[in-house]
Design a protein around this motif. Structure first.
Motif, PDB file in Angstrom:
ATOM      1  N   THR A  19       0.837  -1.196   0.000  1.00 17.03           N
ATOM      2  CA  THR A  19       0.000   0.000   0.000  1.00 17.03           C
ATOM      3  C   THR A  19       0.873   1.247   0.000  1.00 17.03           C
ATOM      4  N   LEU A  20       0.673   2.095  -0.991  1.00 22.41           N
ATOM      5  CA  LEU A  20       1.344   3.400  -1.024  1.00 22.41           C
ATOM      6  C   LEU A  20       0.629   4.292  -0.027  1.00 22.41           C
ATOM      7  N   SER A  21       1.347   4.805   0.968  1.00 20.16           N
ATOM      8  CA  SER A  21       0.649   5.450   2.084  1.00 20.16           C
ATOM      9  C   SER A  21       1.273   6.786   2.477  1.00 20.16           C
ATOM     10  N   ARG A  22       0.855   7.804   1.752  1.00 17.03           N
ATOM     11  CA  ARG A  22       1.094   9.200   2.148  1.00 17.03           C
ATOM     12  C   ARG A  22      -0.242   9.912   2.002  1.00 17.03           C
ATOM     13  N   PRO A  23      -1.205   9.563   2.843  1.00 13.42           N
ATOM     14  CA  PRO A  23      -2.581  10.018   2.632  1.00 13.42           C
ATOM     15  C   PRO A  23      -2.757  11.525   2.617  1.00 13.42           C
ATOM     16  N   LYS A  24      -1.946  12.249   3.376  1.00 16.72           N
ATOM     17  CA  LYS A  24      -2.085  13.703   3.390  1.00 16.72           C
ATOM     18  C   LYS A  24      -1.593  14.344   2.101  1.00 16.72           C
ATOM     19  N   ARG A  25      -0.866  13.570   1.306  1.00 18.13           N
ATOM     20  CA  ARG A  25      -0.347  14.058   0.023  1.00 18.13           C
ATOM     21  C   ARG A  25      -0.901  13.248  -1.140  1.00 18.13           C
ATOM     22  N   ARG A  26      -2.058  12.623  -0.938  1.00 18.15           N
ATOM     23  CA  ARG A  26      -2.727  11.826  -1.968  1.00 18.15           C
ATOM     24  C   ARG A  26      -1.808  10.719  -2.495  1.00 18.15           C
ATOM     25  N   GLU A  42      11.097  -6.695  -3.712  1.00 15.87           N
ATOM     26  CA  GLU A  42      12.166  -7.686  -3.590  1.00 15.87           C
ATOM     27  C   GLU A  42      11.847  -8.692  -2.487  1.00 15.87           C
ATOM     28  N   ARG A  43      11.318  -8.200  -1.377  1.00 15.94           N
ATOM     29  CA  ARG A  43      10.938  -9.068  -0.256  1.00 15.94           C
ATOM     30  C   ARG A  43       9.837 -10.032  -0.666  1.00 15.94           C
ATOM     31  N   ALA A  44       8.801  -9.518  -1.325  1.00 21.55           N
ATOM     32  CA  ALA A  44       7.685 -10.363  -1.744  1.00 21.55           C
ATOM     33  C   ALA A  44       8.121 -11.390  -2.774  1.00 21.55           C
ATOM     34  N   ASP A  45       9.016 -10.974  -3.681  1.00 22.08           N
ATOM     35  CA  ASP A  45       9.478 -11.881  -4.725  1.00 22.08           C
ATOM     36  C   ASP A  45      10.278 -13.037  -4.134  1.00 22.08           C
ATOM     37  N   ALA A  46      11.001 -12.774  -3.050  1.00 24.09           N
ATOM     38  CA  ALA A  46      11.838 -13.805  -2.431  1.00 24.09           C
ATOM     39  C   ALA A  46      11.065 -14.709  -1.478  1.00 24.09           C
ATOM     40  N   ASP A  47       9.857 -14.322  -1.100  1.00 18.16           N
ATOM     41  CA  ASP A  47       9.062 -15.069  -0.114  1.00 18.16           C
ATOM     42  C   ASP A  47       8.274 -16.177  -0.815  1.00 18.16           C
ATOM     43  N   ARG A  48       8.606 -17.429  -0.535  1.00 21.24           N
ATOM     44  CA  ARG A  48       7.942 -18.558  -1.188  1.00 21.24           C
ATOM     45  C   ARG A  48       6.464 -18.645  -0.831  1.00 21.24           C
ATOM     46  N   ALA A  49       6.071 -18.016   0.268  1.00 22.60           N
ATOM     47  CA  ALA A  49       4.657 -18.048   0.662  1.00 22.60           C
ATOM     48  C   ALA A  49       3.817 -17.086  -0.161  1.00 22.60           C
ATOM     49  N   VAL A  50       4.464 -16.145  -0.830  1.00 20.31           N
ATOM     50  CA  VAL A  50       3.750 -15.150  -1.641  1.00 20.31           C
ATOM     51  C   VAL A  50       3.645 -15.652  -3.075  1.00 20.31           C
ATOM     52  N   ARG A  51       2.437 -15.655  -3.609  1.00 23.71           N
ATOM     53  CA  ARG A  51       2.214 -16.112  -4.988  1.00 23.71           C
ATOM     54  C   ARG A  51       1.801 -14.972  -5.918  1.00 23.71           C
ATOM     55  N   VAL A  52       1.141 -13.954  -5.353  1.00 21.05           N
ATOM     56  CA  VAL A  52       0.656 -12.821  -6.146  1.00 21.05           C
ATOM     57  C   VAL A  52       0.880 -11.545  -5.333  1.00 21.05           C
ATOM     58  N   ILE A  53       1.223 -10.451  -6.018  1.00 24.14           N
ATOM     59  CA  ILE A  53       1.460  -9.167  -5.359  1.00 24.14           C
ATOM     60  C   ILE A  53       0.398  -8.169  -5.828  1.00 24.14           C
ATOM     61  N   VAL A  54      -0.233  -7.494  -4.868  1.00 21.48           N
ATOM     62  CA  VAL A  54      -1.221  -6.457  -5.158  1.00 21.48           C
ATOM     63  C   VAL A  54      -0.658  -5.119  -4.705  1.00 21.48           C
ATOM     64  N   VAL A  55      -0.766  -4.107  -5.563  1.00 21.14           N
ATOM     65  CA  VAL A  55      -0.316  -2.753  -5.229  1.00 21.14           C
ATOM     66  C   VAL A  55      -1.524  -1.828  -5.241  1.00 21.14           C
ATOM     67  N   THR A  56      -1.707  -1.053  -4.174  1.00 22.69           N
ATOM     68  CA  THR A  56      -2.844  -0.147  -4.091  1.00 22.69           C
ATOM     69  C   THR A  56      -2.437   1.120  -3.347  1.00 22.69           C
ATOM     70  N   GLY A  57      -3.364   2.066  -3.255  1.00 24.06           N
ATOM     71  CA  GLY A  57      -3.114   3.310  -2.535  1.00 24.06           C
ATOM     72  C   GLY A  57      -3.871   3.333  -1.225  1.00 24.06           C
ATOM     73  N   ASP A  58      -3.334   4.044  -0.256  1.00 26.47           N
ATOM     74  CA  ASP A  58      -4.016   4.225   1.021  1.00 26.47           C
ATOM     75  C   ASP A  58      -5.360   4.895   0.752  1.00 26.47           C
ATOM     76  N   PRO A  59      -6.475   4.251   1.135  1.00 29.77           N
ATOM     77  CA  PRO A  59      -7.784   4.833   0.827  1.00 29.77           C
ATOM     78  C   PRO A  59      -8.003   6.206   1.436  1.00 29.77           C
ATOM     79  N   GLU A  60      -7.333   6.504   2.547  1.00 23.38           N
ATOM     80  CA  GLU A  60      -7.487   7.824   3.144  1.00 23.38           C
ATOM     81  C   GLU A  60      -6.882   8.915   2.267  1.00 23.38           C
ATOM     82  N   GLY A  61      -6.003   8.535   1.377  1.00 23.25           N
ATOM     83  CA  GLY A  61      -5.407   9.494   0.457  1.00 23.25           C
ATOM     84  C   GLY A  61      -6.305   9.833  -0.716  1.00 23.25           C
ATOM     85  N   GLN A  62      -7.392   9.078  -0.877  1.00 23.16           N
ATOM     86  CA  GLN A  62      -8.362   9.302  -1.957  1.00 23.16           C
ATOM     87  C   GLN A  62      -7.686   9.342  -3.331  1.00 23.16           C
TER      88      GLN A  62
END
Length: 275
Positions: A19-26, A42-62
């Motif tokens: 989650t991209l999280s700088r809500p006061k700066r959108r 890099e961390r997610a790619d190396a973690d065998r427990a992770v199969r898919v990566i989701v990227v989103t924005g902090d909802p408070e940043g609208q």
């Protein structure tokens, strides 16, 4: 690494959520955010427990990501040069897979796991870049997009001139890049930029359901090699793509997940992938 501009969570089903999280700066992009983002990939790619990566924005940043922070833009102007705000020891997720992927944002193609952009608000400038270099894009209705570079006398940023024509075709890419106009998620969907358009409250459930199904139904090795084929084949001719597919088939049919996939299909049960 201490996370100041991002958050990271692994949810049920082998899905990592960045989650991209700088809500006061959108959720505007900074060198610090880029540093953290690459470290998390890099961390997610190396973690065998992770199969898919989701990227989103902090909802408070609208917003998903409102582009470069205005402070950074002012800094470029004062210095008279572009300063990415990152250090030489920044993480290098996806690097070393193919020379064509060894650059800013192109590194997404070298990450071995599918990356889904869950676009929950405006995606401008580098926010549009981030969405474009994801493998799949889900967005909320009414979200706004813009390349934005024209108003600052910038070139098309970070390979948008390469990736957008391959996603939406030359006609739509020219519209987006030459005008720097704002367009809506409805237009983006009609252009073929988005895989799915949802109501705001349905976005993350839809993305996570899709990601979990992918994690459960697609062998990790298959996801990795298929993703690499897709982006490498953008530089190959058809015969070379077929030849590489045949080479991979001979190699991958010897892996334990091939036998497990066949056995699970015959027994009508979920596969237990080993990766």
């Amino acid at each position: 690494m201490e996370l100041k501009t991002t958050r990271y969570e692994i949810v049920e089903g082998g899905v990592a959520v960045v989650t991209l999280s700088r809500p006061k700066r959108r959720n505007a992009w900074t060198g610090r955010m880029h540093t953290e983002y690459r470290w998390l990939l890099e961390r997610a790619d190396a973690d065998r427990a992770v199969r898919v990566i989701v990227v989103t924005g902090d909802p408070e940043g609208q917003a998903f990501c409102a582009g470069a922070d205005l402070g950074a833009l002012e800094g470029h102007s004062e210095k008279g040069r572009y300063d990415p705000g990152t250090s030489d020891d920044i993480a290098r997720p996806g690097f070393g897979v193919d020379p064509n992927f060894d650059a800013a944002f192109a590194y997404h193609f070298g990450v071995s796991k599918p990356i889904i952009a869950a676009i929950n608000g405006a995606a401008a400038g580098v926010g549009l870049v981030l969405a474009a270099f994801a493998d799949l894009r889900f967005a909320v209705k009414g979200a706004k997009f813009t390349a934005a570079h024209g108003r600052f006398n910038f070139p098309a940023e970070f390979g948008l001139s390469w990736v957008l024509p391959r996603i939406v075709g030359l006609t739509h890419a020219n519209d987006i890049l030459l005008s720097s106009r704002t367009f809506t998620s409805d237009e983006a969907s009609a252009m073929g930029f988005l895989n799915r358009l949802t109501e705001a409250e349905a976005l993350m459930p839809a993305v996570l359901d899709y990601a979990r199904a992918m994690a459960a139904n697609v062998a990790p090795g298959s996801a990795r090699e298929t993703k690499r084929q897709i982006y490498r084949d953008l530089h190959r001719d058809a015969a070379a793509a077929v030849g590489e597919a045949e080479r991979l088939l001979e190699t991958m049919i010897k892996a334990p997940d091939y036998k497990e996939g066949v056995k699970a299909w015959m027994e009508k049960r979920p596969a237990q992938w080993t990766g």
